[in-house]
Write an enzyme that holds these catalytic residues in place. Structure first.
Site, short mmCIF file in Angstrom:
data_model
loop_
_atom_site.label_atom_id
_atom_site.label_comp_id
_atom_site.label_asym_id
_atom_site.label_seq_id
_atom_site.Cartn_x
_atom_site.Cartn_y
_atom_site.Cartn_z
CD GLU A 1 -3.79 -10.03 -32.57
OE1 GLU A 1 -4.00 -11.19 -32.99
OE2 GLU A 1 -4.71 -9.46 -33.01
NE ARG B 1 -4.25 -8.93 -2.77
CZ ARG B 1 -3.43 -8.63 -3.12
NH1 ARG B 1 -2.70 -7.98 -2.10
NH2 ARG B 1 -2.11 -8.36 -4.35
CG HIS C 1 -8.42 -11.23 -0.75
ND1 HIS C 1 -7.07 -11.27 0.14
CD2 HIS C 1 -9.21 -11.01 -0.14
CE1 HIS C 1 -7.92 -10.30 1.32
NE2 HIS C 1 -8.68 -9.92 0.90
CG ASP D 1 -5.63 -8.69 8.06
OD1 ASP D 1 -6.23 -9.68 7.42
OD2 ASP D 1 -4.62 -7.87 6.44
CE LYS E 1 -3.50 -5.14 6.51
NZ LYS E 1 -3.62 -6.04 5.09
NE ARG F 1 -4.54 -2.66 2.27
CZ ARG F 1 -2.94 -3.56 2.11
NH1 ARG F 1 -2.13 -2.67 2.40
NH2 ARG F 1 -2.76 -4.65 1.97
CG ASP G 1 -2.41 -12.61 5.32
OD1 ASP G 1 -3.01 -12.60 4.47
OD2 ASP G 1 -1.78 -11.37 5.46
CB THR H 1 4.31 -4.51 -0.99
OG1 THR H 1 3.14 -4.20 0.05
CG2 THR H 1 3.41 -4.11 -2.25
N GLY I 1 3.90 -5.40 2.76
CA GLY I 1 3.96 -4.58 3.73
C GLY I 1 3.37 -4.75 4.67
#
Ligand code: R5P
Length: 330
Positions: free
Chosen positions: A49, A106, A140, A182, A205, A207, A231, A236, A238
């Site tokens: 906690e 996201r 985002h 993207d 892009k 996915r 961006d 990650t 990627g």
């Protein structure tokens, strides 16, 4: 004897506190505001906690709580909620949460049946805890603002990146191009391209899973040019690395990347080191991992932006002025 009332001229008081997410960023903001961070006892009990208690009175104060939702994300989120609750119950006049990186942003819509919209859930929790205003950087999607029914200061690192790339000699360069990795980033890439007076391109892009994507199309002229990929987040790595590889295949001479939030999850640091990327420019909305390879990573501080915004909110001045009227990028 007064005529049925007591009057008093009160002084406004700004108090700035930090959760334990990224206290170095809160220190930088406090330095810019030329104040000390407020004292708060933050504990984590052995059963997991969390606990928070302000060391001085916050009664009647304009309280700003800085908490970037970095790892451990859920602990930091819970700690933020507890800090809001403690400030509310201690009669703070207004509570503003300063969340440079809004985790779960996201997860802002359902992409498959039976999924949650966690960005909205987090907004509800912050609101129910008692916050009355939020500051966040490059969400985002701009629509996340609508998840809150109180004022949202949606700030951007765009001008920080513009200054950086102007200084690096990209403005008006005949051999450069700004690239959206993207279609979701197209508008932001166009903005950066306009500021740098450069052409721009878009990658498409697709996915196949949350952690696997491929570039299917390159729209625009990138051959023979130095590319800047822009961006909101590198997680990650990627998306950025695959975009850089594809741009090199298409004839780009070098690839730079800029992203507001450098989350660098999993093997992202290693992936970037081994990639054809020349450099990756991020802001300090999130801390970098100590000891991880980061020779290509440049960090720009957004503490000046956050400090100016906090000051203007406190003094009831314009926030868009801090961004020359350009903080609604989406
Ligand atoms: C996607 O829509 C975002 O703007 C980022 O491109 C993406 O979330 C980055 O994630 P990763 O680094 O894991 O590819």
């Amino acid at each position: 004897m007064h005529n049925g009332y007591l009057s008093q001229t009160t002084e406004k008081r700004l108090m700035l506190f930090s959760g334990s997410g990224y206290p170095e960023l809160a220190d930088r903001i406090a330095d810019r505001l030329d104040i000390d961070l407020g004292g708060v006892e933050l504990r984590r009990f052995s059963n997991g906690e969390v606990y928070a208690r302000y060391l001085d009175s916050v009664r009647g104060s304009d309280v700003f709580i800085v908490q970037s939702l970095c790892e451990p994300v859920n602990d930091n989120l819970m700690q933020l909620l507890v800090m809001i609750d403690a400030a509310k119950r201690a009669s703070a006049k207004r509570i503003t949460v300063v969340i440079p990186w809004y985790a779960y942003s996201r997860q802002d819509r359902k992409t498959k049946p039976r999924e949650p919209i966690t960005a909205r859930l987090v907004a509800n929790m912050i609101q129910i805890a008692g916050a009355e205003r939020i500051m966040a950087m490059d969400l985002h999607e701009g629509q996340i603002e609508g998840f809150f029914s109180f004022p949202v200061d949606h700030l951007t690192a765009m001008h920080t990146f513009v200054d950086y790339f102007v200084e690096a000699g990209f403005r008006d360069a005949e051999d450069a191009v700004v690239v959206a990795p993207d279609t979701g980033e197209a508008k932001v890439a166009k903005r950066l391209a306009d500021h740098l007076r450069l052409p721009w391109a878009i990658l498409n892009k697709m996915r196949s899973s949350p952690h696997a994507s491929e570039v299917t199309h390159v729209i625009g002229d990138v051959a023979g040019r130095r590319a800047i990929i822009i961006d909101d987040i590198i997680s990650t790595g990627g998306t950025t690395v695959r975009a850089a590889e594809r741009l090199i295949e298409e004839g780009a001479t070098e690839v730079h990347a800029a992203a507001t939030h450098g989350e660098f999850a999993g093997p992202a640091y290693e992936k970037i080191e081994e990639s054809p990327l020349k450099e990756v420019v991020v802001t300090d909305t999130l801390p970098l991992k100590a000891g991880a390879p980061q020779t290509k990573i440049q960090t720009l501080s957004i503490a000046p932006i956050l400090a100016s915004t906090i000051r203007n909110v406190f003094t009831d001045e314009s926030v868009s002025e801090v961004f020359m009227g350009e903080n609604q990028l989406f």
